[in-house]
Scaffold this active site. Structure first.
Site, PDB file in Angstrom:
ATOM      1  N   ASP A 252       1.064  -1.161  -0.078  1.00  0.00           N
ATOM      2  CA  ASP A 252      -0.014   0.086   0.172  1.00  0.00           C
ATOM      3  C   ASP A 252       0.917   1.307  -0.091  1.00  0.00           C
ATOM      4  O   ASP A 252       1.929   1.202   0.478  1.00  0.00           O
ATOM      5  CB  ASP A 252      -1.036  -0.042   1.185  1.00  0.00           C
ATOM      6  CG  ASP A 252      -2.144   1.030   1.125  1.00  0.00           C
ATOM      7  OD1 ASP A 252      -2.115   1.822  -0.008  1.00  0.00           O
ATOM      8  OD2 ASP A 252      -3.229   1.064   1.458  1.00  0.00           O
TER       9      ASP A 252
HETATM   10  C1  BGC Z   1      -5.032   3.452  -0.097  1.00  0.00           C
HETATM   11  C2  BGC Z   1      -4.937   2.593  -1.011  1.00  0.00           C
HETATM   12  C3  BGC Z   1      -4.771   3.280  -2.600  1.00  0.00           C
HETATM   13  C4  BGC Z   1      -3.386   3.964  -2.147  1.00  0.00           C
HETATM   14  C5  BGC Z   1      -3.221   4.671  -3.381  1.00  0.00           C
HETATM   15  C6  BGC Z   1      -3.756   4.196   0.119  1.00  0.00           C
HETATM   16  O1  BGC Z   1      -3.667   5.224   1.066  1.00  0.00           O
HETATM   17  O2  BGC Z   1      -5.020   2.746   1.324  1.00  0.00           O
HETATM   18  O3  BGC Z   1      -6.310   1.705  -0.911  1.00  0.00           O
HETATM   19  O4  BGC Z   1      -4.685   2.199  -3.450  1.00  0.00           O
HETATM   20  O5  BGC Z   1      -3.434   4.819  -1.209  1.00  0.00           O
HETATM   21  O6  BGC Z   1      -4.064   5.709  -3.576  1.00  0.00           O
END
Ligand code: BGC
Length: 777
Positions: A252
């Site tokens: 993530d």
């Molecule tokens: C989120 C993800 C997301 C990623 C990119 C993170 O903060 O938890 O779900 O895909 O950011 O935006």
């Protein structure tokens, strides 16, 4: 140490800035790259892109959100990645689409997401999310599918299949046990093994096994103290060795704590960019021997595989067919709306009825949740316009009713008075209620499950003025419905994406016959929910104290009344269920057959559910657990045989002692149901258990030994010889005290000193060895 690289590959220019993927594939392999180049492949080059290796013809590829639409930032990405993105179709977020209980529909939506991604040269779309809705308080529940792992797994697998059918990768997220937002980047989800396996991982497992997502995104949080990004048990043993995952693990955004241990654990690609800092750490670690160069080869190899897959994407012709995708978004939204109640058949509305449309969400819909999943929609329908089209301008009137924006300073009493006057003057009042956008968001959790007071007060006043009041809800996570007994009809509209307004009108007027069902229980009170006492946690730890009793498993075990149960959802027609017959197939699965009939005069669709239970299980189990379901379209009057396939693997529980899945043998009850609390027919099926028994040791209790297929009968007969001694002991005990039961918790290794030579240490060891050899072979 690395050999000197062979710079023989076809040259291709950098596509680093544009995201365009070159189809100019080369024969470059990992062995051709330097240590530094390999390290550079394993982290982002920008917020959304990997790094190229230009001389080797390895382009940068783009991974971007996700999940219910494409969120590709148009220009320079800001460091939070939140700036405006290119217009894309905003399909219903997971909370809506999941309520369709339809993997085929999800697959079609996935395919459309794949097309939009392909047109924009996006290699991987960051979704779907398959985390369990552990508590209604999780700020991000709108991005998740269900409180049940089978629903989550089946629908998410449909999405993955659809996305990947267009040559675009999916990213199954957030792996794993990411069930709250507060403190999400540090908090440890402290989960026992059975709930972890049976509830929190089971859906992910289903998606990996059925749909092989190109990537899995590891979560921010820790699990039992270990960061998901550093957890080799999670990322390698479970995900790859047990489930057979063949793709790449991406972090993530910002989930990597320490890069070197994360790579060793199986965390292949770190996102977003670290500007080379963590690449340098990997290079240094390989050079110093701290990290095996083979581990880096594996991770870089997986990035290269991903790039190759992306390069192989078939040509998709631009431009986007905006109308066709909007139509699909509307169909999906119509299939996401749950008809919670409909007393006296108030719905569908007659076009000739005059309508008071009340509530700001009718005009300015809330159709998606806040955070990284926010799509810039190609257009947005609203229900008010669509109602006007159907009922006619002259029969439709609108009142705002309440405010949701902090900037709106309108007087609440005045808004209420206008709405009440309007309601009193029309045949029906359709009241749109819901959560303001700031009430639920990625990044923080909710503190309660109540609708704003002003909305509840408004509704009370409208009900007084007009008995024919229909409530339409817009909320990404469950809200309490204290008015449920006082209004004749309620539509749970969740968040429905850009076509939610027209889809709501479709359902209100019966153009679409509602067929969605709840994938999460609607409780009466937050205090009734399973995680109430320990959600959120403290000091960096959140204890999953409710164990496997999540969602309906909890409400059923505690026999708690709920507002609307898991699996519930009405239709404008009705369905009759025939008798269920269950049998075991050659593969060992359980197949349930029954006939379902649409006994009304409208075409419709029913989600038929199969739950199992095993009453004499040796482990604690929920009252019943969902194992299979089918969404069945039936024309008015039509009957159809429905087959529900319960996988044998889904009957298994996680045996903590043996560290494996075990299917217990026995008479399983299969309840075929219209909801978790509306059982229509039950069948019993005998399932043979796994040829397995927990290995016996001296620590095994007498009860465990007696239950063992080999040791049990031997010990039983030995104990028969002790009958005289036990009788003697029993005679001095108060009447009714059971000496055998008293001994059941005695470890067999310590029985000798009580029971004499029949249970000498030597004899016990022989018995245990024979028993283990007999059952483990
Ligand atoms: C989120 C993800 C997301 C990623 C990119 C993170 O903060 O938890 O779900 O895909 O950011 O935006």
């Amino acid at each position: 140490m690395d050999a000197t690289p062979r710079r023989s590959a076809t040259h291709s220019f950098s596509t680093y800035e544009t995201g365009a993927i070159m189809t100019d594939t080369t024969t470059t392999t990992i062995a051709d790259l330097t240590l530094e180049e390999k390290a550079s492949l394993t982290s982002g080059g920008t917020f959304w892109m990997t790094k190229p290796v230009e001389w080797a013809g390895i382009p940068a590829i783009m991974l971007t959100d996700g999940p219910h639409g494409l969120r590709k930032q148009a220009g320079e990405s800001d460091h939070l990645g939140l700036a405006e993105s290119v217009p894309a179709t905003c399909f219903p977020p997971a909370v809506g689409l999941g309520s369709s209980w339809d993997a085929e529909l999800a697959e079609r939506v996935g395919a459309a997401l794949g097309v939009e991604s392909a047109i924009e040269n996006v290699a991987v779309l960051l979704g779907p999310g398959a985390n369990i809705k552990r508590s209604p308080l999780c700020g991000r529940n709108f991005e998740y599918l269900s409180e049940d792992p089978i629903v989550s797994g089946v629908v998410a697998a449909g999405l993955v299949r659809g996305i990947q059918s267009k040559g675009v990768g999916a990213s199954l997220k957030h792996f794993a046990a990411n069930n709250q937002e507060n403190d999400r980047m540090r908090s440890s989800s402290d989960v026992d093994e059975r709930p972890l396996r049976e509830i929190y991982l089971r859906g992910f497992q289903r998606v990996v096994e059925d749909a092989q997502p190109w990537t899995v995104m590891c979560a921010y949080n820790r699990i039992n103290g270990v960061y998901a990004s550093e957890d080799s048990w999670l990322l390698t043993q479970v995900l790859r060795d047990e489930w057979g995952f063949e793709g790449l693990v991406v972090s993530d955004w910002g989930a990597v704590n320490e890069r070197v241990p994360s790579l060793a654990a199986g965390m292949d690609l770190e996102m977003p960019t670290s500007d080379g800092a963590t690449d340098a750490q990997l290079v240094a670690a390989v050079k110093s021997g701290l990290l095996a160069s083979s581990a880096l080869d594996v991770a870089a190899g997986r990035v290269l595989d991903l790039v190759r897959k992306a390069q192989a994407r078939p040509e998709i012709s631009a431009p986007l067919d905006v109308d066709a995708h909007h139509a699909l978004a509307r169909e999906a939204a119509g299939r996401s709306i749950v008809l919670l109640k409909n007393d006296g058949g108030l719905l569908p509305l007659q076009k000739t009825s005059s309508v008071a449309v009340i509530g700001v969400f009718a005009e300015k819909p809330r159709y998606q949740g806040a955070g990284s999943s926010m799509i810039n929609p190609t257009r947005v329908d609203n229900a008010l316009d669509e109602i006007r089209v159907r009922a006619g301008e002259e029969r439709t009137a609108y009142a705002q009713g309440y405010t949701v924006s902090p900037k709106d300073t309108a007087d609440a009493a005045q808004l209420r008075a206008e709405a009440v006057k309007l309601a009193a003057s029309k045949d029906v009042a359709v009241v749109f209620l819901g959560l303001p956008a700031a009430a639920e968001s990625e990044g923080y959790d909710r503190e309660h499950i109540d609708l704003p007071d002003a909305q509840l007060e408004l509704l009370d006043a409208v009900i007084e003025a007009n008995q024919n009041t229909i409530v339409v809800l817009s909320n990404g996570s469950v809200v309490a419905l204290p008015f449920a007994d006082r209004v004749p009809a309620i539509l749970e509209g969740w968040l429905l994406g850009q076509a939610g307004g027209s889809a709501t009108a479709d359902v209100l007027y019966g153009t679409v016959n509602p067929s969605a069902k709840l994938t999460e229980t609607i409780p009466h009170r937050l205090e009734d929910t399973a995680a109430f006492l320990n959600f959120g946690g403290s000091d960096g730890h959140v204890r999953y104290g409710e164990g496997i009793f999540v969602g309906y498993r909890w409400f059923d075990a505690r026999a708690l009344e709920v507002a609307f149960p898991f699996g519930h959802g009405l239709s404008y027609t009705s369905f009759a269920y025939g008798d269920a017959v269950a049998s075991v197939t050659e593969d060992g699965d359980v197949e349930v057959h029954l006939t379902v009939t649409n006994i009304g005069d409208r075409d419709g669709r029913e989600v038929v559910q199969a739950y199992t239970s095993l009453s004499n299980s040796s482990v604690l189990r929920p009252v019943r657990e969902l194992k299979a379901f089918a969404s069945v379209a039936l024309a008015a009057g039509e009957s159809r045989e429905v087959v529900l396939a319960v996988r044998r693997a889904d009957l298994a529980y996680w045996n903590v002692r043996a560290q494996r899945w075990v299917v217990e043998g026995g008479e399983y009850v299969v309840d075929v149901a219209a909801s978790s609390r509306d059982i229509r027919s039950s069948a019993i099926v005998h399932v043979d258990g796994d040829a397995f028994a927990v290995p016996l040791t001296r620590e095994s209790s007498m009860a465990e030994v007696l239950a063992h297929p080999i040791a049990g009968p031997i010990v039983q007969s030995a104990m028969a010889g002790m009958a005289g001694m036990l009788d003697g002991a029993t005679s001095i005990m108060p009447e009714g005290v059971d000496m055998i039961r008293m001994m059941e918790s005695f470890p067999i290794g310590r029985i000798g000193m009580m029971a004499g030579k029949d249970f000498s240490a030597e004899k016990i060891d022989q018995l245990l060895a024979a028993a283990n050899a007999g059952t483990m072979s």
